[in-house]
Design an enzyme around this catalytic site. Structure first.
Site, PDB file in Angstrom:
ATOM      1  N   SER A 132       0.828  -1.207   0.000  1.00  0.00           N
ATOM      2  CA  SER A 132       0.000   0.000   0.000  1.00  0.00           C
ATOM      3  C   SER A 132       0.859   1.253   0.000  1.00  0.00           C
ATOM      4  CB  SER A 132      -0.933   0.047   1.203  1.00  0.00           C
ATOM      5  OG  SER A 132      -1.677   1.259   1.153  1.00  0.00           O
ATOM      6  N   LYS A 187      -4.535  -6.678   3.583  1.00  0.00           N
ATOM      7  CA  LYS A 187      -4.494  -5.565   2.622  1.00  0.00           C
ATOM      8  C   LYS A 187      -5.907  -5.236   2.140  1.00  0.00           C
ATOM      9  CE  LYS A 187      -2.842  -2.622  -0.484  1.00  0.00           C
ATOM     10  NZ  LYS A 187      -3.858  -2.164  -1.358  1.00  0.00           N
ATOM     11  N   HIS A 190      -7.545  -3.297   4.823  1.00  0.00           N
ATOM     12  CA  HIS A 190      -6.941  -1.960   4.780  1.00  0.00           C
ATOM     13  C   HIS A 190      -7.694  -1.112   3.751  1.00  0.00           C
ATOM     14  CE1 HIS A 190      -4.421   0.821   2.465  1.00  0.00           C
ATOM     15  NE2 HIS A 190      -3.714   1.059   3.555  1.00  0.00           N
ATOM     16  N   ASN A 191      -7.949  -1.690   2.569  1.00  0.00           N
ATOM     17  CA  ASN A 191      -8.643  -0.949   1.519  1.00  0.00           C
ATOM     18  C   ASN A 191     -10.092  -0.665   1.894  1.00  0.00           C
ATOM     19  OD1 ASN A 191      -6.202  -1.437   0.255  1.00  0.00           O
ATOM     20  ND2 ASN A 191      -7.117  -1.878  -1.721  1.00  0.00           N
ATOM     21  N   GLU A 194     -10.027   2.191   4.135  1.00  0.00           N
ATOM     22  CA  GLU A 194      -9.724   3.349   3.274  1.00  0.00           C
ATOM     23  C   GLU A 194     -11.016   3.866   2.608  1.00  0.00           C
ATOM     24  OE1 GLU A 194      -7.698   3.322  -1.051  1.00  0.00           O
ATOM     25  OE2 GLU A 194      -6.389   2.541   0.512  1.00  0.00           O
TER      26      GLU A 194
END
Length: 485
Positions: A132, A187, A190-191, A194
């Site tokens: 990222s 990940k 995480h997105n 986000e």
């Protein structure tokens, strides 16, 4: 014959090029390969131009693989899905037992687990690594989330520790996440976080602009100011930048000319699907996904606006006197409190998946590697890390003593902003969903007793009682029928 390089990288779109240059710059000689060879030459030219870096280009897969020292390590940065399988096929032909492939793309975690097993049958090691930080991060220091073979991680740990973003008080933004597809899964979440963050910031912008009538210059000042305090983060920083940029094709500011349709690649959708699979509430993240879906209906919204304009709904905003300074401060608090809920949901998803898969993921350590390099990097993540350091078994971030105190201090402002938005006809789905999440989670008793009674009435699903152990079924229909006679 040239000396062998330390590592290889295949897939030279911008992310791949930048990561390769970053690795070379940190002193590790690297071989690069791309199916379209012009990209190879482009990368070699950049390496020369950006400091004569030890980067070597190859036009065919065989010479590329043979140029790397054993045990060979090759990072792939290609589009998720079939292209990854294709690249593995192309390269693995020339690889030998003990060599290792690392997929640095946004891959669905189960694909990584499938490939790790297939590679093991060939005697090859495999890692799925979340990367990222966008193009800048890849070049100067991303956040890295490798999962899969621990042996493979050990091969490349020295490189990853240097290539990752460096945060002064907490070290390089990389850690061995865990087994299987855990790196990809983390990940993906995480997105998802986000998505939530970006939606909440957009709502703060909407309220300040539509209700508070702030100009772009004022918005730039507000976000720059916020970026000095508790909201200090990459996304707040770039938001301030965006408000300051003038249109290059005409009058005014560029942000006002950008079409209000948000695109997406799929990681946010996967996060919400996983939330449903795991029965974990993630309403803030889900509302951000819905926000993107609705933004895509631009033509329909244009028509709907015509229909509802005439019915007086648009008049809310005309006659409101607003105390700007107070509004700005309230919105800051509402944004922060909502953000806590979004991160709490993301962390709960990771914990639930970790329990299901036996990954034993360390939430505090994940918060640490997100402190730098990545898109959600924020000063606030240090607080999350400390919360899990204090109590690794913390049920929910909301009940950590420090975060609980912060939410209590901010809840009046938070409610004022959501009420103001509702009364002004401005939608704040992320802030509203976060507030509803908090209000639901903090209540000892919910109206779920009624829903369970309904289920027992029409489907004999039984219910438990608050005063007697066991499960019960009542003939509600018969009793109700008798009383109606």
């Amino acid at each position: 014959m040239a000396p062998l390089t330390r590592i290889g990288l295949a897939g030279l779109a911008v992310m791949g090029q930048n990561l390769a240059l970053n690795i070379a710059e940190k002193g590790f000689p690297i071989s690069v390969y791309n199916r379209t060879t012009s990209k190879v030459d482009e990368t070699v030219a950049r390496a020369k131009q950006e400091g004569d870096l030890p980067l070597y280009g190859f036009h065919d897969p065989e010479s590329f693989v043979r140029s790397i020292q054993k045990p060979r390590v090759i990072i792939m940065l290609v589009k998720a899905g079939p292209p990854v399988d294709q690249t593995i096929k192309t390269l693995s032909v020339y690889m030998e037992k003990g060599d290792c492939i690392i997929d640095g793309g946004n891959e669905w975690y189960e694909n990584t687990e499938r490939r790790e097993k297939a590679m093991a049958d060939l005697g090859l090691l495999y890692l799925g690594m979340g990367v990222s930080g966008g193009e800048e991060g890849a070049r100067h220091g991303p956040s890295l989330m490798p999962g899969g073979s621990f042996e493979a991680y050990k091969y490349v740990e020295d490189i990853l520790l240097k290539v990752a973003a460096q945060v002064p008080d907490s070290g390089p933004c990389v850690t061995y996440v865990g087994k299987g597809g855990s790196g990809n899964f983390v990940k993906m979440i995480h997105n998802g976080i986000e998505y939530g963050d970006m939606q909440l910031i957009a709502e703060a912008y909407d309220v300040l602009k539509s209700v508070g009538k702030l100009t772009n210059e004022e918005l730039r000042q507000v976000f720059s100011e916020w970026n000095k305090g508790e909201l200090l983060s990459f996304l707040i920083e770039i938001t301030a930048d965006i408000f300051g940029i003038k249109d290059d094709k005409g009058e005014g500011y560029l942000v006002d000319k950008v079409l209000d349709k948000t695109g997406m690649k799929g990681t946010g959708k996967w996060t919400v699907q996983q939330a449903a699979e795991l029965s974990v509430a993630a309403p803030t993240i889900a509302s951000s996904l819905d926000g993107r879906f609705l933004s895509g209906l631009k033509e329909e919204r244009v028509e709907a606006a015509k229909i509802f304009k005439s019915s007086g709904i648009g008049d809310f905003l005309a006659n409101q006197a607003v105390d700007k300074k107070k509004l700005i401060d309230d919105v800051r608090q509402a944004l922060y409190a909502s953000k806590i809920c979004s991160y709490a949901q993301g962390m709960n998803l990771i914990r639930a998946k970790s329990a299901e898969k036996g990954w034993n993921l360390k939430l505090g350590e994940l918060a640490r590697i997100w402190k730098g390099g990545c898109i959600i990097r924020a000063v606030f993540l240090d607080r999350i890390k400390k919360a899990y350091d204090r109590n690794p078994d913390l049920a929910n971030l909301l009940v950590d003593p420090e975060f609980a105190k912060e939410i209590i201090e901010r809840q009046s402002a938070w409610r004022r902003v959501v009420c103001l938005a509702i009364n002004s006809g401005i939608s704040t789905p992320g802030m509203s969903a976060s507030l509803a999440y908090f209000d639901t989670y903090r209540r000892e008793r919910l109206p779920a007793n009624l829903v369970q009674a309904q289920r027992d009435y029409f489907g004999a699903h039984t219910y438990e009682r608050i005063d007697v152990a066991g499960s019960f079924h009542t003939e509600w229909f018969k009793i109700a029928k008798q009383s109606k006679i």
